[in-house]
Design a protein around this motif. Structure first.
Motif, PDB file in Angstrom:
ATOM      1  N   PRO A 105      41.869 -26.412  53.495  1.00  0.00           N
ATOM      2  CA  PRO A 105      40.871 -26.502  52.436  1.00  0.00           C
ATOM      3  C   PRO A 105      41.323 -25.511  51.279  1.00  0.00           C
ATOM      4  N   ALA A 106      40.609 -25.934  49.873  1.00  0.00           N
ATOM      5  CA  ALA A 106      41.190 -25.092  49.133  1.00  0.00           C
ATOM      6  C   ALA A 106      40.307 -23.671  49.013  1.00  0.00           C
ATOM      7  N   PRO A 107      40.985 -22.688  48.195  1.00  0.00           N
ATOM      8  CA  PRO A 107      41.978 -23.032  47.100  1.00  0.00           C
ATOM      9  C   PRO A 107      43.461 -22.733  47.791  1.00  0.00           C
ATOM     10  N   LEU A 108      43.662 -22.675  49.085  1.00  0.00           N
ATOM     11  CA  LEU A 108      44.737 -22.230  49.572  1.00  0.00           C
ATOM     12  C   LEU A 108      45.546 -23.693  49.496  1.00  0.00           C
ATOM     13  N   GLY A 109      44.634 -24.813  50.324  1.00  0.00           N
ATOM     14  CA  GLY A 109      45.226 -25.973  50.283  1.00  0.00           C
ATOM     15  C   GLY A 109      44.811 -27.109  49.117  1.00  0.00           C
ATOM     16  N   PRO A 110      45.197 -28.069  49.024  1.00  0.00           N
ATOM     17  CA  PRO A 110      44.959 -29.232  47.882  1.00  0.00           C
ATOM     18  C   PRO A 110      43.481 -29.195  47.367  1.00  0.00           C
ATOM     19  N   ASP A 116      44.905 -21.193  40.625  1.00  0.00           N
ATOM     20  CA  ASP A 116      43.984 -20.648  42.054  1.00  0.00           C
ATOM     21  C   ASP A 116      44.723 -20.705  43.284  1.00  0.00           C
ATOM     22  N   ARG A 117      45.406 -21.742  43.360  1.00  0.00           N
ATOM     23  CA  ARG A 117      46.269 -22.096  44.745  1.00  0.00           C
ATOM     24  C   ARG A 117      47.471 -21.179  44.641  1.00  0.00           C
ATOM     25  N   LEU A 118      47.973 -20.798  43.650  1.00  0.00           N
ATOM     26  CA  LEU A 118      49.079 -19.912  43.615  1.00  0.00           C
ATOM     27  C   LEU A 118      48.600 -18.132  44.267  1.00  0.00           C
ATOM     28  N   ARG A 119      47.385 -17.970  43.723  1.00  0.00           N
ATOM     29  CA  ARG A 119      46.466 -16.716  43.919  1.00  0.00           C
ATOM     30  C   ARG A 119      46.507 -16.786  45.399  1.00  0.00           C
ATOM     31  N   LEU A 202      48.207  -4.682  46.539  1.00  0.00           N
ATOM     32  CA  LEU A 202      49.134  -5.538  46.529  1.00  0.00           C
ATOM     33  C   LEU A 202      48.636  -6.993  46.000  1.00  0.00           C
ATOM     34  N   GLU A 203      47.417  -7.295  46.440  1.00  0.00           N
ATOM     35  CA  GLU A 203      46.609  -8.508  46.196  1.00  0.00           C
ATOM     36  C   GLU A 203      46.481  -8.541  44.662  1.00  0.00           C
ATOM     37  N   LEU A 209      50.423 -10.730  38.493  1.00  0.00           N
ATOM     38  CA  LEU A 209      51.879 -11.449  38.391  1.00  0.00           C
ATOM     39  C   LEU A 209      51.495 -12.841  38.074  1.00  0.00           C
ATOM     40  N   VAL A 210      50.824 -13.363  38.882  1.00  0.00           N
ATOM     41  CA  VAL A 210      50.464 -14.787  38.618  1.00  0.00           C
ATOM     42  C   VAL A 210      50.035 -15.279  37.168  1.00  0.00           C
TER      43      VAL A 210
END
Length: 215
Positions: A105-110, A116-119, A202-203, A209-210
């Motif tokens: 599932p988003a945002p990690l997946g498509p 947002d996916r990079l984060r 770190l998060e 950075l992104v």
């Protein structure tokens, strides 16, 4: 592995099941004989017990052979060396992680914007590394293999793909190495355990950075 497979194609829908890369060598092939598969599972169970009892530092090829009641040569034939053995112990969580960022599932997946996916990717990597840090450090490859480990090839390729989408004019191939460097278990160990930084910092740093690279 003698050759690395190409980066799996990005699924068009989150319901598509991705082809998750295998971390181990040829012995994880589907045609692996049943007895060899059982022996491999027994060796991994013995190694997992040693990690639970003594931490990754207590896992040696000799100790696993004794715990599994097999010859030391059997362990070397199955895993090649200690790094290969420890990498195999990380295989299950790596498969779950790949399935999540390739087809979950988003945002990690498509389904979410690339930034947002990079984060989400970096935050998930950071959390996973903090949870498995000792084992990841023990499995850290030597310098001449560090960037060619199959799992890292897929992870960096995924980051490069998202960078190309988010910042088409940027050098996504080079910058993907920069982003992956931030997620190195060695750096995470230094920042969290030696510098005392909380995971939340770190998060936030990852998000900054992104944003800087894609802004």
């Amino acid at each position: 592995m003698s050759a690395f497979p190409p980066l799996p194609a990005e699924p068009s829908q989150s319901t598509v099941t991705p082809e998750v890369l295998q971390l181990g060598g040829a012995e994880e092939h589907p045609c692996l004989r049943a007895d060899a598969a059982r022996n491999r599972a027994r060796l991994l169970e013995a190694a997992a017990r040693l990690v639970a009892e003594n931490g990754p530092a207590g896992v040696t090829m000799e100790a696993v052979a004794v715990a599994a009641n097999v010859g030391k040569g059997t362990v070397f034939r199955r895993f090649g060396d200690r790094t290969g053995l420890l990498t195999a112990l990380l295989d299950h969580s790596e498969k779950k992680f790949q399935a999540a960022f390739l087809g979950g599932p988003a945002p990690l997946g498509p389904g979410a914007p690339p930034v947002d996916r990079l984060r989400a990717f970096g935050r998930a990597m950071l959390r996973r590394s903090v949870e498995e840090l000792d084992l990841q450090l023990a499995a850290e490859p030597c310098p001449d293999r560090r960037f060619s480990v199959p799992a890292r090839v897929v992870q960096r390729g995924h980051v490069a793909m998202l960078l190309r989408q988010a910042a088409p004019d940027a050098d996504s191939d080079l910058l993907s190495h920069t982003l992956m460097g931030y997620l190195s278990p060695v750096l995470i160990h230094h920042l969290t355990r030696q510098c005392g930084m909380p995971l939340e910092r770190l998060e936030s740093g990852w998000d900054d950075l992104v944003d800087q690279l894609t802004g």
